[in-house]
Enzyme design. Structure first.
Site, PDB file in Angstrom:
ATOM      1  N   ASP A  39       0.849  -1.189   0.000  1.00  0.00           N
ATOM      2  CA  ASP A  39       0.000   0.000   0.000  1.00  0.00           C
ATOM      3  C   ASP A  39       0.888   1.243   0.000  1.00  0.00           C
ATOM      4  OD1 ASP A  39      -3.216   0.553   0.919  1.00  0.00           O
ATOM      5  OD2 ASP A  39      -1.805   2.220   1.165  1.00  0.00           O
ATOM      6  N   ASN A  97     -12.915  -3.215   2.509  1.00  0.00           N
ATOM      7  CA  ASN A  97     -13.878  -2.122   2.594  1.00  0.00           C
ATOM      8  C   ASN A  97     -14.815  -2.238   1.401  1.00  0.00           C
ATOM      9  OD1 ASN A  97     -12.627  -0.998   4.891  1.00  0.00           O
ATOM     10  ND2 ASN A  97     -11.091  -0.008   3.599  1.00  0.00           N
ATOM     11  N   GLU A 105     -12.444   3.265  -1.312  1.00  0.00           N
ATOM     12  CA  GLU A 105     -12.059   4.426  -2.130  1.00  0.00           C
ATOM     13  C   GLU A 105     -11.653   4.060  -3.550  1.00  0.00           C
ATOM     14  OE1 GLU A 105      -9.236   6.653   0.292  1.00  0.00           O
ATOM     15  OE2 GLU A 105     -10.928   7.924   0.886  1.00  0.00           O
ATOM     16  N   HIS A 110     -10.184  -5.119  -3.517  1.00  0.00           N
ATOM     17  CA  HIS A 110      -8.868  -5.359  -2.903  1.00  0.00           C
ATOM     18  C   HIS A 110      -9.054  -5.813  -1.472  1.00  0.00           C
ATOM     19  CE1 HIS A 110      -9.988  -1.110  -2.722  1.00  0.00           C
ATOM     20  NE2 HIS A 110      -9.395  -1.029  -1.537  1.00  0.00           N
ATOM     21  N   HIS A 112      -7.013  -5.879   2.047  1.00  0.00           N
ATOM     22  CA  HIS A 112      -5.863  -5.344   2.777  1.00  0.00           C
ATOM     23  C   HIS A 112      -5.321  -6.455   3.681  1.00  0.00           C
ATOM     24  CE1 HIS A 112      -6.831  -0.911   2.202  1.00  0.00           C
ATOM     25  NE2 HIS A 112      -8.018  -1.439   1.949  1.00  0.00           N
TER      26      HIS A 112
HETATM   27  P1  5GP Z   1      -9.856   1.421   0.290  1.00  0.00           P
HETATM   28  O1  5GP Z   1     -10.176   2.591   1.168  1.00  0.00           O
HETATM   29  O2  5GP Z   1     -10.439   1.545  -1.091  1.00  0.00           O
HETATM   30  O3  5GP Z   1     -10.172   0.089   0.939  1.00  0.00           O
HETATM   31  O4  5GP Z   1      -8.272   1.386   0.179  1.00  0.00           O
HETATM   32  C1  5GP Z   1      -7.572   1.900  -0.906  1.00  0.00           C
HETATM   33  C2  5GP Z   1      -6.092   1.770  -0.555  1.00  0.00           C
HETATM   34  O5  5GP Z   1      -5.356   1.964  -1.743  1.00  0.00           O
HETATM   35  C3  5GP Z   1      -5.607   2.807   0.452  1.00  0.00           C
HETATM   36  O6  5GP Z   1      -5.040   2.147   1.577  1.00  0.00           O
HETATM   37  C4  5GP Z   1      -4.580   3.618  -0.331  1.00  0.00           C
HETATM   38  O7  5GP Z   1      -3.475   4.015   0.443  1.00  0.00           O
HETATM   39  C5  5GP Z   1      -4.181   2.660  -1.441  1.00  0.00           C
HETATM   40  N1  5GP Z   1      -3.750   3.299  -2.682  1.00  0.00           N
HETATM   41  C6  5GP Z   1      -4.404   4.308  -3.331  1.00  0.00           C
HETATM   42  N2  5GP Z   1      -3.739   4.638  -4.455  1.00  0.00           N
HETATM   43  C7  5GP Z   1      -2.661   3.813  -4.512  1.00  0.00           C
HETATM   44  C8  5GP Z   1      -1.596   3.661  -5.451  1.00  0.00           C
HETATM   45  O8  5GP Z   1      -1.510   4.363  -6.463  1.00  0.00           O
HETATM   46  N3  5GP Z   1      -0.669   2.711  -5.186  1.00  0.00           N
HETATM   47  C9  5GP Z   1      -0.736   1.920  -4.076  1.00  0.00           C
HETATM   48  N4  5GP Z   1       0.239   1.018  -3.908  1.00  0.00           N
HETATM   49  N5  5GP Z   1      -1.713   2.018  -3.165  1.00  0.00           N
HETATM   50  C10 5GP Z   1      -2.678   2.952  -3.386  1.00  0.00           C
END
Ligand code: 5GP
Length: 125
Positions: A39, A97, A105, A110, A112
Site C-alpha cells: 500500500d 472495505n 475508495e 482489494h 488489505h
Molecule cells: P480502500 O479505502 O479503497 O479500501 O483502500 C484503498 C487503498 O489503496 C488505500 O489504503 C490507499 O493508500 C491505497 N492506494 C491508493 N492509491 C494507490 C496507489 O496508487 N498505489 C498503491 N500502492 N496504493 C494505493
C-alpha cells in the site's frame, strides 16, 4: 470519497492501471489470478493489497459474479501472500472495505493484509 459500489467497472481506476503496468507498484506476489503490492500509505508495519486480475468493482460484485475458479484463485492468492510474508506464524488481519459505509475508495476489489504488530480493537469507534 467512498465509491458507489453499484457503479459500472471503471477501467481507468488506479488498480486497473497498476494491473496493466501503466503505474508502478512495489510488487510482492503475482500469479494467474492475483497481484499483490505494498500500500502506498501503509497503516501497519506490513500493509499489502491483494487484487484479483478480473474486473470487479467490489467484494459485492466479485462474490456475486466471479466464476468459482476466480474466487478460489483469489482466496488461495491471499493465503499465498501471507505465507510469503511469513505472517502465518505471528498472525495478521484481513480487511475489505465495501462501498460507502465501508469507506471503499478504489473501485477495484482489494483485500488489505495488515501485519507486523499486535492488533486489538476490531473496528475503530
Ligand atoms: P480502500 O479505502 O479503497 O479500501 O483502500 C484503498 C487503498 O489503496 C488505500 O489504503 C490507499 O493508500 C491505497 N492506494 C491508493 N492509491 C494507490 C496507489 O496508487 N498505489 C498503491 N500502492 N496504493 C494505493
Amino acid at each position: 470519497m467512498p465509491i458507489d459500489p453499484r457503479q459500472p467497472y471503471d477501467p481507468a481506476n488506479i488498480f486497473a492501471r497498476i494491473l496493466r503496468g501503466e503505474i508502478p507498484c512495489k510488487k510482492v506476489y503475482e500469479d494467474e489470478f492475483v497481484l499483490a503490492f505494498h500500500d502506498i500509505n501503509p497503516q501497519a508495519p506490513v500493509h499489502v493489497l491483494v487484487i484479483p486480475r478480473g474486473a470487479y468493482v467490489s467484494w459485492d460484485d466479485f462474490s456475486a459474479k466471479a466464476p468459482a475458479e476466480e474466487i478460489a484463485g483469489f482466496v488461495r492468492g491471499v493465503g499465498a501472500v501471507t505465507r510469503q510474508l511469513e505472517l502465518d506464524g505471528p498472525g495478521y488481519r484481513l480487511l475489505v472495505n465495501m462501498g460507502g459505509h465501508g469507506h471503499q475508495e478504489v473501485p477495484h476489489l482489494h483485500v488489505h493484509i495488515f501485519g507486523g504488530r499486535q492488533f486489538t480493537t476490531m473496528v475503530p469507534a
